[in-house]
Design a protein around this motif. Structure first.
Motif, mmCIF file in Angstrom:
data_model
loop_
_atom_site.group_PDB
_atom_site.id
_atom_site.type_symbol
_atom_site.label_atom_id
_atom_site.label_comp_id
_atom_site.label_asym_id
_atom_site.label_seq_id
_atom_site.Cartn_x
_atom_site.Cartn_y
_atom_site.Cartn_z
ATOM 1 N N LYS A 132 35.022 51.822 34.643
ATOM 2 C CA LYS A 132 35.484 53.144 34.243
ATOM 3 C C LYS A 132 36.852 53.397 34.862
ATOM 4 N N SER A 133 37.609 54.288 34.241
ATOM 5 C CA SER A 133 38.926 54.651 34.757
ATOM 6 C C SER A 133 38.764 55.640 35.903
ATOM 7 N N LEU A 134 39.465 55.352 37.008
ATOM 8 C CA LEU A 134 39.303 56.201 38.188
ATOM 9 C C LEU A 134 40.600 56.204 38.987
ATOM 10 N N GLN A 186 30.094 47.721 34.815
ATOM 11 C CA GLN A 186 30.203 49.079 34.304
ATOM 12 C C GLN A 186 31.565 49.634 34.715
ATOM 13 N N ARG A 235 40.814 50.451 36.595
ATOM 14 C CA ARG A 235 39.519 50.230 35.954
ATOM 15 C C ARG A 235 38.601 49.586 36.984
ATOM 16 N N ASP A 243 34.387 49.124 38.688
ATOM 17 C CA ASP A 243 32.945 49.304 38.722
ATOM 18 C C ASP A 243 32.635 49.851 40.115
#
Length: 331
Positions: free
Chosen positions: A180-182, A178, A218, A220
């Motif tokens: 996501k950009s963070l 999963q 990127r 998870d």
């Protein structure tokens, strides 16, 4: 003297006779980025003689596409990547575990048929033990403080993570994540919450220094928590029997060229050089109840994020484990 084990130690060069004797259950190949096999060990020769010199010929159906995608990921990554593929020789339904590394223009591949199920079982046990330990810690804190409501959310979160771990292993072959950009400092604060509570429970000083970066990675988040808790457990065990010096754990976040590096340092007893040499061996552990796969799980997760993993230690002074996460490239 500083002893360092780098992420590419997995494929260190050793004497060919010892190599064949020690790793006789493995199939090893060296190939071009397109999967044309240049050479192989004697077990790999079985596949080459039967199916030809293309790695993709070892598979049928959807596994061919999975193998081709795996090769592309290896070439694009600087660390070991892992996947489970059903090859033509397989009749068990479990598949073969392949590890691949791209180095100096060539792909180095290792396939494991035996011990696959025992490895998966050991990894499940190892990974479930971590959230159980965290839950136990929060329950102990709530008993001491009589503030169960304060830790209720964290305990439920860890139970959810246990479910997620089981789901991850059920879908192991598909490499589901999963992502996501963070921003790295946002990720750091997610990790600091776990580190600070565990250190407080164990009477260990915890501090951190997190550099800000405007570039995102990127990631998870749940898998990053798996990594940091694995590393934290090792650090806590290193500090358990330490006498004299103050027990400390320090988390640092630094910006590098094209990536962000997280480093976790403990003030423990350090790791002997001879032990460091074996840390990349499958199931190697110095712990009475250890499974010997904690670092391999961490390395695989970081590899799946296209990062690198490094461990350094000074005997008698402490150990630092660090990993990098590449910045997202703007389109």
């Amino acid at each position: 003297m500083i002893a360092i084990i780098y992420h590419d130690t997995f494929l260190s060069e050793i004497n060919e006779d010892i190599f064949e004797n020690k790793l006789s259950l493995e199939m090893r190949f060296t190939m071009t980025p397109k999967g044309i096999i240049l050479n192989s060990n004697r077990n790999g020769d079985v596949m080459v003689k039967r199916y030809g010199k293309s790695f993709l010929n070892f598979f049928l159906g959807s596994s061919v596409n999975d193998a081709a995608e795996f090769l592309e990921k290896i070439v694009a990554c600087s660390d070991v990547r892992t996947i489970v593929l059903r090859d033509r020789l397989d009749t068990s339904g479990a598949g073969m575990l392949f590890n691949g590394l791209y180095k100096k223009g060539k792909v180095h591949m290792v396939g494991y048929h035996p011990r696959f199920l025992s490895r998966i079982t050991a990894e499940v046990v190892h990974e479930l033990r971590n959230p159980l330990t965290v839950i136990k810690g929060f329950v102990q804190l709530s008993t001491l403080t009589q503030e169960f409501d304060k830790y209720h959310t964290a305990i439920v979160s860890e139970i959810d993570r246990m479910y997620a771990i089981l789901e991850n292993f059920l879908s192991y072959a598909n490499e589901k994540a999963q992502m996501k950009s963070l921003l790295p400092d946002r990720l750091a604060h997610e990790l600091i919450a776990y580190l600070s509570s565990e250190c407080a429970l164990n009477a260990i000083d915890f501090d951190y220094d997190i550099a800000y970066s405007a570039h995102t990675c990127r990631v998870d988040i749940d898998k990053m928590k798996q990594v940091i808790i694995n590393l934290l457990r090792n650090a806590l065990e290193a500090l358990e029997n330490q006498n004299g010096n103050k027990k400390k754990i320090f988390l640092r976040g630094t910006v590098e060229d094209g990536s962000y590096r997280f480093s976790l340092t403990d003030s423990g007893c350090g790791i002997d050089t001879e032990v460091l040499k074996h840390l990349g061996d499958l199931f190697y552990t110095t712990k009475a109840k250890g499974t010997g796969i904690g670092l391999s799980v961490c390395k695989k997760i970081i590899s799946d994020h296209n990062g690198s993993f490094c461990l350094s230690s000074i005997p008698g002074q402490g150990t630092t484990v660090s990993f990098t996460l590449p910045f997202e490239t703007k389109r």
